[in-house]
Design an enzyme around this catalytic site. Sequence first.
Site, PDB file in Angstrom:
ATOM      1  N   LEU A   1      11.049  -1.220   3.579  1.00 24.55           N
ATOM      2  CA  LEU A   1      11.043  -0.501   4.829  1.00 24.55           C
ATOM      3  C   LEU A   1       9.578  -0.815   5.631  1.00 24.55           C
ATOM      4  O   LEU A   1       9.424  -0.887   6.720  1.00 24.55           O
ATOM      5  CB  LEU A   1      11.072   0.834   5.012  1.00 24.55           C
ATOM      6  CG  LEU A   1      12.282   1.666   4.655  1.00 24.55           C
ATOM      7  CD1 LEU A   1      12.280   3.171   4.372  1.00 24.55           C
ATOM      8  CD2 LEU A   1      13.312   1.365   5.443  1.00 24.55           C
TER       9      LEU A   1
ATOM     10  N   GLU B   1       5.288  -2.193   4.311  1.00 25.19           N
ATOM     11  CA  GLU B   1       4.234  -2.746   3.308  1.00 25.19           C
ATOM     12  C   GLU B   1       2.735  -1.941   3.791  1.00 25.19           C
ATOM     13  O   GLU B   1       2.356  -2.351   4.929  1.00 25.19           O
ATOM     14  CB  GLU B   1       3.970  -4.162   3.288  1.00 25.19           C
ATOM     15  CG  GLU B   1       3.543  -4.370   1.980  1.00 25.19           C
ATOM     16  CD  GLU B   1       4.263  -5.808   1.226  1.00 25.19           C
ATOM     17  OE1 GLU B   1       3.597  -6.452   0.598  1.00 25.19           O
ATOM     18  OE2 GLU B   1       5.275  -6.420   1.996  1.00 25.19           O
ATOM     19  N   GLY B   2       2.594  -0.810   3.076  1.00 24.81           N
ATOM     20  CA  GLY B   2       1.613  -0.089   3.496  1.00 24.81           C
ATOM     21  C   GLY B   2       0.062  -0.505   3.015  1.00 24.81           C
ATOM     22  O   GLY B   2       0.280  -1.804   2.317  1.00 24.81           O
ATOM     23  N   SER B   3      -1.044   0.014   3.024  1.00 26.40           N
ATOM     24  CA  SER B   3      -2.155  -0.528   2.583  1.00 26.40           C
ATOM     25  C   SER B   3      -2.310  -0.392   1.172  1.00 26.40           C
ATOM     26  O   SER B   3      -3.144  -1.051   0.416  1.00 26.40           O
ATOM     27  CB  SER B   3      -3.336   0.239   3.211  1.00 26.40           C
ATOM     28  OG  SER B   3      -2.940   1.746   3.623  1.00 26.40           O
ATOM     29  N   PHE B   4      -1.518   0.388   0.765  1.00 30.69           N
ATOM     30  CA  PHE B   4      -1.459   0.574  -0.944  1.00 30.69           C
ATOM     31  C   PHE B   4      -0.122   0.317  -1.852  1.00 30.69           C
ATOM     32  O   PHE B   4       0.304   1.173  -2.531  1.00 30.69           O
ATOM     33  CB  PHE B   4      -2.126   2.084  -1.126  1.00 30.69           C
ATOM     34  CG  PHE B   4      -1.336   3.031  -0.677  1.00 30.69           C
ATOM     35  CD1 PHE B   4      -0.154   3.553  -1.027  1.00 30.69           C
ATOM     36  CD2 PHE B   4      -1.879   3.511   0.710  1.00 30.69           C
ATOM     37  CE1 PHE B   4       0.294   4.595  -0.626  1.00 30.69           C
ATOM     38  CE2 PHE B   4      -1.436   4.503   1.094  1.00 30.69           C
ATOM     39  CZ  PHE B   4      -0.188   5.395   0.565  1.00 30.69           C
TER      40      PHE B   4
ATOM     41  N   LYS C   1       4.519  -0.979  -1.531  1.00 32.49           N
ATOM     42  CA  LYS C   1       5.556  -1.137  -0.583  1.00 32.49           C
ATOM     43  C   LYS C   1       6.315   0.049  -0.391  1.00 32.49           C
ATOM     44  O   LYS C   1       6.264   1.049  -1.212  1.00 32.49           O
ATOM     45  CB  LYS C   1       6.468  -2.087  -1.347  1.00 32.49           C
ATOM     46  CG  LYS C   1       6.068  -3.324  -1.228  1.00 32.49           C
ATOM     47  CD  LYS C   1       7.287  -4.567  -1.592  1.00 32.49           C
ATOM     48  CE  LYS C   1       6.518  -6.060  -1.296  1.00 32.49           C
ATOM     49  NZ  LYS C   1       7.272  -6.891  -2.141  1.00 32.49           N
ATOM     50  N   VAL C   2       7.012   0.097   0.611  1.00 28.72           N
ATOM     51  CA  VAL C   2       7.823   1.477   0.927  1.00 28.72           C
ATOM     52  C   VAL C   2       9.318   0.960   0.845  1.00 28.72           C
ATOM     53  O   VAL C   2       9.752   0.089   1.663  1.00 28.72           O
ATOM     54  CB  VAL C   2       7.483   2.077   2.251  1.00 28.72           C
ATOM     55  CG1 VAL C   2       8.520   3.333   2.394  1.00 28.72           C
ATOM     56  CG2 VAL C   2       6.125   2.366   2.565  1.00 28.72           C
TER      57      VAL C   2
ATOM     58  N   LYS D   1       7.803   5.346  -1.654  1.00 30.18           N
ATOM     59  CA  LYS D   1       6.398   4.480  -1.729  1.00 30.18           C
ATOM     60  C   LYS D   1       6.113   4.111  -3.101  1.00 30.18           C
ATOM     61  O   LYS D   1       5.993   5.085  -3.711  1.00 30.18           O
ATOM     62  CB  LYS D   1       5.494   5.384  -1.081  1.00 30.18           C
ATOM     63  CG  LYS D   1       4.234   4.533  -0.955  1.00 30.18           C
ATOM     64  CD  LYS D   1       3.554   5.275   0.566  1.00 30.18           C
ATOM     65  CE  LYS D   1       3.862   4.949   1.929  1.00 30.18           C
ATOM     66  NZ  LYS D   1       3.065   5.277   2.895  1.00 30.18           N
TER      67      LYS D   1
ATOM     68  N   ASP E   1      -6.775   7.737   8.189  1.00 29.97           N
ATOM     69  CA  ASP E   1      -6.200   6.452   8.516  1.00 29.97           C
ATOM     70  C   ASP E   1      -5.366   6.459   9.635  1.00 29.97           C
ATOM     71  O   ASP E   1      -4.364   5.724   9.609  1.00 29.97           O
ATOM     72  CB  ASP E   1      -5.898   5.730   7.188  1.00 29.97           C
ATOM     73  CG  ASP E   1      -5.790   4.184   7.391  1.00 29.97           C
ATOM     74  OD1 ASP E   1      -6.468   3.690   8.418  1.00 29.97           O
ATOM     75  OD2 ASP E   1      -4.867   3.603   6.420  1.00 29.97           O
TER      76      ASP E   1
HETATM   77  N1  ADE Z   1       8.079   3.296   6.579  1.00 26.24           N
HETATM   78  C1  ADE Z   1       6.999   3.781   6.040  1.00 26.24           C
HETATM   79  N2  ADE Z   1       7.229   4.947   5.482  1.00 26.24           N
HETATM   80  C2  ADE Z   1       8.455   5.386   6.186  1.00 26.24           C
HETATM   81  C3  ADE Z   1       9.376   6.588   6.321  1.00 26.24           C
HETATM   82  N3  ADE Z   1       9.119   7.536   5.834  1.00 26.24           N
HETATM   83  N4  ADE Z   1      10.601   6.458   6.723  1.00 26.24           N
HETATM   84  C4  ADE Z   1      10.927   5.227   7.232  1.00 26.24           C
HETATM   85  N5  ADE Z   1      10.288   3.950   7.399  1.00 26.24           N
HETATM   86  C5  ADE Z   1       8.985   4.208   6.864  1.00 26.24           C
END
Ligand code: ADE
Length: 445
Positions: A21, A23-26, A28-29, A44, A138
């Site tokens: 879904l 790719e955050g700072s820390f 993949k989601v 996450k 953040d």
């Molecule tokens: N992308 C990052 N976090 C999410 C979430 N909780 N639901 C859907 N997409 C996301």
Amino acid sequence: MSKRKEGCGNVVGNYELGKVLGEGSFGKVFLGRNVETGEKRAIKALSKDKIFRNKMVDQIKREISTMKLVKHPNVVQLYEVMASKNKVYFVLEYVKGGELFAKIARHGKLKEEEARKYFQQLINAVDYCHSRGVYHRDLKLENLLLDEDGNIKVSDFGLSTFSQQVKEDGLLHTACGTPNYVAPEVIVDKGYDGAKADLWSCGVVLYVLMAGYLPFDEPNMINLYKKIHKADFKCPDWFSAAARKFILRILEPNPKIRITIPQIFESTWFKKGYKPAKFKEEKCNDTDDHDQLFIESNEVTVTEKGEHKVSKPAVLNAFDIISLSEGLNLSGLFEKKLGARREKRFTSKCSAAEIMSKMEENAKPLGFNVKKCDYKMKLEAQTMGRKGPLTISTEVFEVSPFFSVVEMRKAGGDTIEYDHFYQNYSTALKDIVWTAEEKPVDSSR
Ligand code: ADE
């Protein structure tokens, strides 16, 4: 065996992992599907290696337990945390509508009314988390997701440790990412107030929503820092005069004179069209909700042969007293231990009628409407709280004609506001509250 769909086909706990879904700072989601219930979640994944390397285990454990208590309609909820040999997985609420960032990138800036609506929801979420000691650190457009009704859900609240680094001094420092949303005092990095710094970031978000671009944006980092430090930005000519004035109060480089959240709630620009957050009913095991009694209070009670019904308080016998306290330890009756619960009790040596009248008399100056039914009373705040009006049900139980137990419980509203109310209320009622003196026990007798 469960059918594997898109993505890597991994299974974590009860969840089958699907597409990425984000790719955050820390980490993949992933989209996760509960193989038993079919419910969708965002999972996450974070490498444990990173956590151990940065000696962040204790801090992360603390943040996780706080985050589990955060339940707000505009905050992505953390349901559970799992771990495998190498990874930690956060099971989060799945938010369907995507990032607000993508909406701006596709369609450009928003009209002032729409920007205001999102900003109001963002402030509601931030205020709620701050009231629980949780700071984001953040906040940026990329962390604002939209649900299926087009409302904001802030992601990564309380997970800021992951986007920070532990340096030689053992303190947290913001990891090298883009600092466009970061407050000047955070850049200076000499310690800062998390609430004020989050508010600055909210100001940057509001600017981006209305302008379609960042207030501080320079290819060269040093120049960017200089601009942030002086709050050197210009509002485009389509911003209304009121919006400009409002943004200037938030993007104030001196955190000591920056607008605060309570001042934001009072400001004219913010208040326009404001709708308080709608909380889902909390699941509660208290079957004995005194509210029900007030629904029935207008009904005629049948009494015998012209007899006039005189209402009496409910009587507590020895078994009731023991069940109210923790086992045979009666100290539970004397309030102290119940501090953090929604249910609170105090004891009194006054008559039940006297207690009722004192409770009514003292609730009104604290801003509560009072409804009574026999020895039960419902107090409802005249003003809105963070989770709607604070509502409390109370009942007086008679143990003997000279000793009663008063039970109070939160029927609606915010727990922290309830604790605060209880402190003020029990102080106002100090003349009728009886506390057992803790005398040393004389074992020779
Ligand atoms: N992308 C990052 N976090 C999410 C979430 N909780 N639901 C859907 N997409 C996301």
